[in-house]
Design a protein around this motif. Structure first.
Motif, mmCIF file in Angstrom:
data_model
loop_
_atom_site.group_PDB
_atom_site.id
_atom_site.type_symbol
_atom_site.label_atom_id
_atom_site.label_comp_id
_atom_site.label_asym_id
_atom_site.label_seq_id
_atom_site.Cartn_x
_atom_site.Cartn_y
_atom_site.Cartn_z
ATOM 1 N N THR A 652 0.872 -1.173 0.000
ATOM 2 C CA THR A 652 0.000 0.000 0.000
ATOM 3 C C THR A 652 0.908 1.222 0.000
ATOM 4 N N LYS A 653 0.770 2.061 -1.007
ATOM 5 C CA LYS A 653 1.738 3.149 -1.197
ATOM 6 C C LYS A 653 1.694 4.188 -0.091
ATOM 7 N N ASN A 654 0.516 4.519 0.384
ATOM 8 C CA ASN A 654 0.407 5.565 1.407
ATOM 9 C C ASN A 654 -0.423 5.064 2.584
ATOM 10 N N ALA A 655 0.051 3.981 3.172
ATOM 11 C CA ALA A 655 -0.657 3.411 4.320
ATOM 12 C C ALA A 655 -0.439 4.293 5.548
ATOM 13 N N PRO A 656 -1.446 4.404 6.414
ATOM 14 C CA PRO A 656 -1.260 5.190 7.640
ATOM 15 C C PRO A 656 -0.255 4.499 8.547
ATOM 16 N N ALA A 657 0.653 5.257 9.131
ATOM 17 C CA ALA A 657 1.648 4.699 10.036
ATOM 18 C C ALA A 657 1.080 4.625 11.448
ATOM 19 N N ILE A 658 1.603 3.715 12.253
ATOM 20 C CA ILE A 658 1.184 3.655 13.651
ATOM 21 C C ILE A 658 1.593 4.940 14.355
ATOM 22 N N THR A 659 2.781 5.401 14.086
ATOM 23 C CA THR A 659 3.217 6.739 14.506
ATOM 24 C C THR A 659 4.022 7.332 13.360
ATOM 25 N N GLY A 660 4.035 8.634 13.255
ATOM 26 C CA GLY A 660 4.797 9.282 12.197
ATOM 27 C C GLY A 660 4.014 9.417 10.911
ATOM 28 N N THR A 661 4.746 9.602 9.823
ATOM 29 C CA THR A 661 4.129 9.870 8.527
ATOM 30 C C THR A 661 3.752 8.581 7.814
ATOM 31 N N SER A 662 2.812 8.701 6.895
ATOM 32 C CA SER A 662 2.400 7.555 6.091
ATOM 33 C C SER A 662 3.459 7.256 5.041
ATOM 34 N N GLY A 663 3.309 6.112 4.388
ATOM 35 C CA GLY A 663 4.261 5.735 3.354
ATOM 36 C C GLY A 663 4.038 4.308 2.920
ATOM 37 N N PRO A 664 4.911 3.789 2.047
ATOM 38 C CA PRO A 664 4.756 2.413 1.568
ATOM 39 C C PRO A 664 4.775 1.425 2.729
ATOM 40 N N ASN A 665 3.832 0.507 2.721
ATOM 41 C CA ASN A 665 3.703 -0.417 3.837
ATOM 42 C C ASN A 665 3.237 -1.777 3.313
ATOM 43 N N LEU A 666 3.639 -2.827 4.013
ATOM 44 C CA LEU A 666 3.236 -4.168 3.630
ATOM 45 C C LEU A 666 1.761 -4.415 3.919
ATOM 46 N N PHE A 667 1.173 -3.598 4.778
ATOM 47 C CA PHE A 667 -0.224 -3.773 5.168
ATOM 48 C C PHE A 667 -1.032 -2.528 4.805
#
Length: 763
Positions: A652-667
């Motif tokens: 997912t290219k702009n997944a919400p982060a647990i903390t900090g900024t969003s970005g590419p994520n496996l989930f």
């Protein structure tokens, strides 16, 4: 290399060969003394050391070829003599280590008050560095075969030798013109490796038997304090023995069949294309691994009595008592264990050591390879083949911790330690108050002294385990080694061993299975085009995916008492693999399909172009979620986490982060995904290779043009592009419960598009 071939008879040929291969490697380091450093931080000065290795290998082989009627018989033998000569300063310097996990309560007093903080692991190590704490001391003492101590900075010299002898016989029998059967038998003899100068010791009792003894004691409810103490003797002494047994029954049979149907007419011709157009092949064979040199080198680096590595006991130093850092080359006095006495026999000291050795029960690993294929030629140079390929590995070398705490059985109730500890951990995860924890037989019967301050033994154990959770082996150390507030009914070391808190050994307990379907479509060069397309659908499973020469605790089987917990898809498993390439001479220019009558000037521009595309793609590859700096089952190596709910992966290219900024994520949402995992329970190995991350993908392209200047003078221009589509493939992710704030975030990616231009003059 030298070779001699003689025709003894018209149908009997002998070939004798001798070869010498000499490998040499040398590197120069800069470290010249003891040093201090901190975990998770780079050292302020380099710590590389000098090393040199020379490996001459002498090989002699004799091969006989005898043609007798329809039989083509081959038989012969090969012998190899290998000498692995090394000189190293790698184990000559001692160190002080700022390791939070070595501290009392594994440094929990330095953790943030919010135990659920996603930064607790990294913050603990950072606090140790900020305070300059050096709780761990690793001493290295080296001796000659005469028992003389080697001065610090003197190289450790070893020469491990071994021989390999193999003989074989095979018969290729041409039963008919279109049916061939090949059968053979190979025998391998690999005497154990030995150190040529006598710098070799062996354990008494052998570690394979010692491990079995520990298991037997636990099974009948007896403490580990009754286990025979491990001592080391010279391998070439009266009490000594080889590092492992010399196995002489390594017979490896092979059988294969090749058949090409006549298919002269009718349906057979329709299916098989006619005589010589279809080939059917099947084969089965056993293959023994030639092993030992990496094992001997790893063992030698810490062999008690020659290259002795000792560490101070873990779980003792606190923030108040741990010595402080005063300089990179300064080791606090009193931190390092004293040097052991020289000579043999030597009993391993009761210092709760973490080290490695060799399981004397290892046997040569072997595989059973199977295949079945049908291939058919079609018109215009096309060929299609479908195959089944299988590989079953047995007695593979896998590392297990033979010093691991045991699964002690309570003789009264029959309940085991793992069962009892998991009941505590499960209730702790659910937040059950201590007062509501019911009695558990194991704790009441085996640790009655834990009943203090109005709590039952079970409730006090629950309090201790909840305090350390999920670092459950540290909780066990408190009651089994430190006896706080009480030991078991047997005293200390009911489950742990006093000599070793962790003893990694390579053992013949690994196994694996690979099954695959493979398809190949190939076009031979015609009409200026050749191409190859390959597709594999497969599955590979094993207990551990490590190499013989990997580190002592690399790929360790977490629960040595229940190794089957580690059975999962291999680290390198890929369900689908596709690769393809083509070489196409473009149909332009003189003599080609288009512009065939072009003049020299036009042909110089449009003729001679060649296009070479390639494709590489693999489906997702396995990975696991880490358990943070916690040791649920093994004292030295953390487990992976437990997957408790299904979760899907995909970039997912702009997944919400647990903390900090969003970005590419496996989930798609790491906040939801992380709830699908929990810290492993006592006795568990965690879930292995349960997730999939993107596999490699690349389209590469080469475009070349050849200019003929003169009959023997040519210039070639080449433009090559790698990852032509500039596709971003993320291949690294933050997957650890100890750093939950970045859970699932992409940390690395394959290389972007790269181009190369070349000009070559050929004459």
């Amino acid at each position: 290399a030298l070779g001699y071939t003689a025709m003894l008879k018209p149908n009997l040929v002998s070939t004798l060969r001798y070869g010498l291969t000499r490998y040499g490697n040398e590197s120069t380091g800069v470290l010249n003394g003891n040093y201090a450093y901190f975990r998770n931080l780079s050292t302020i000065y380099p710590t590389s050391t000098d090393s040199a290795r020379i490996i001459p290998t002498h090989t002699v082989s004799e091969d006989m070829a005898w043609i007798h009627g329809s039989h083509d018989i081959h038989f012969g033998a090969i012998a190899r003599w290998i000498s692995n000569q090394s000189s190293s300063l790698g184990g000559t310097f001692s160190d002080a280590y700022g390791n939070a996990s070595w501290m009392l309560n594994t440094g929990k007093e330095l953790q943030p008050s919010d135990l659920a903080s996603s930064f607790r692991t990294s913050e603990t190590y950072a606090m140790v560095a900020i305070l300059g704490l050096l709780p761990e001391g690793d001493a290295h003492y080296n001796y000659t075969t005469a028992g003389t101590p080697l001065a610090q900075g003197m190289p450790i010299v070893r020469d491990f030798k071994n021989q390999e002898y193999e003989s074989y016989i095979s018969d290729t029998w041409r039963v008919t013109r279109n049916l061939t059967i090949t059968a053979g038998l190979r025998h391998s003899l690999m005497p154990p490796i030995y150190e040529a100068n006598g710098a070799e010791s062996t354990a008494i009792p052998g570690l394979n038997g010692w491990f079995a003894q520990r298991a037997g004691l636990a099974a009948v409810g007896a403490p580990q304090s009754l286990a025979s103490p491990v001592q080391f003797v010279l391998a070439n002494s009266a009490q000594g023995k080889d590092l492992y047994a010399n196995h002489k029954k390594n017979f490896a049979p092979r059988l294969s069949i090749a058949y090409s149907p006549h298919a002269a007419s009718g349906l057979s011709k329709f299916f098989f294309g006619g005589e010589g157009k279809t080939s059917i092949r099947a084969g089965w064979g056993m293959f023994y691994d030639l092993f030992g040199q990496p094992l001997a080198q790893l063992y030698s680096s810490s062999a008690l009595g020659f290259s002795t590595s000792l560490s101070n006991p873990a779980g003792v130093q606190s923030t108040l008592t741990a010595p402080r850092y005063t300089g990179f080359y300064n080791i606090p006095s009193g931190l390092l264990p004293a040097a052991p006495p020289a000579g043999f026999p030597q009993i391993a000291p009761n210092i709760f050591a973490i080290t490695n050795s060799i399981d004397d029960g290892i046997k040569p690993p072997y595989t059973m390879n199977m295949n079945f294929s049908i291939g058919r030629e079609f018109g215009h140079g096309w060929f299609v083949q479908g195959s089944y390929v299988g590989r079953l590995s047995r007695r593979s070398l896998a590392r297990r911790d033979v010093g691991e705490p045991t699964n002690l059985v309570d003789p009264k109730s029959g309940q085991t330690y793992f069962q009892a500890a998991q009941l505590l951990a499960t209730q702790g995860n659910a937040g059950v108050p201590s007062a509501n924890v019911a009695k558990i037989p194991f704790w009441e019967n085996m640790f009655p002294g834990l009943a203090v301050n109005g709590l039952t033994a079970t409730q006090e154990a629950y309090k201790i385990y909840n305090n350390y959770a999920p670092d459950y082996t540290s909780a066990l150390v408190q009651i089994d080694q430190a006896c706080s507030p009480s030991c078991s009914i047997y005293g200390p070391y009911a489950m742990f061993n006093a000599q070793y808190s962790a003893l990694s050994t390579s053992s013949s307990i690994g196994k694996g299975a690979y099954h695959g379907m493979q398809w190949t479509i190939r076009k031979r060069l015609s009409s200026s085009l050749t191409m190859d397309f390959n597709y594999t659908f497969s599955k590979s499973e094993d207990l551990a995916s490590t190499t013989e020469g990997a580190g002592s605790y690399s790929g360790l089987i977490q629960n040595a008492w229940f190794p089957q917990q580690m059975w999962a898809v291999s680290n390198y498993d890929a369900r689908h693999i596709v690769n393809a390439f083509a070489v196409w001479h473009l149909p332009f220019g003189r003599g080609r399909m288009l512009a065939t009558s072009a003049g020299k000037v036009l042909d110089a521009f449009v003729g001679g172009w060649m296009l070479t595309p390639t494709l590489q793609w693999s489906s997702a590859i396995p990975t696991s979620v880490g358990d943070g700096a916690n040791w649920a089952t093994d004292w030295e190596l953390t487990t992976t986490s437990d997957q408790i709910a299904p979760v899907s992966t995909g970039i997912t290219k702009n997944a919400p982060a647990i903390t900090g900024t969003s970005g590419p994520n496996l989930f798609a949402d790491p906040n939801v995904a992380i709830k699908s995992f929990q810290y492993a329970l006592p006795g568990e190995s965690g879930t292995r290779n349960e997730l999939r991350t993107p596999g490699p993908f690349a389209i590469n392209l080469s475009l070349a043009k050849e200019f003929t200047i003169h009959e023997n003078h040519k210039i070639q221009f080449r433009w090559e592009s790698y990852n032509l589509t500039n596709t971003t493939v993320f291949n690294g992710f933050s997957l650890d419960l100890g750093t939950a704030s970045t859970f699932g975030k992409a940390t690395s990616a394959a290389a972007p598009r790269q181009m190369e231009f070349a000009l070559r003059y050929q004459f």
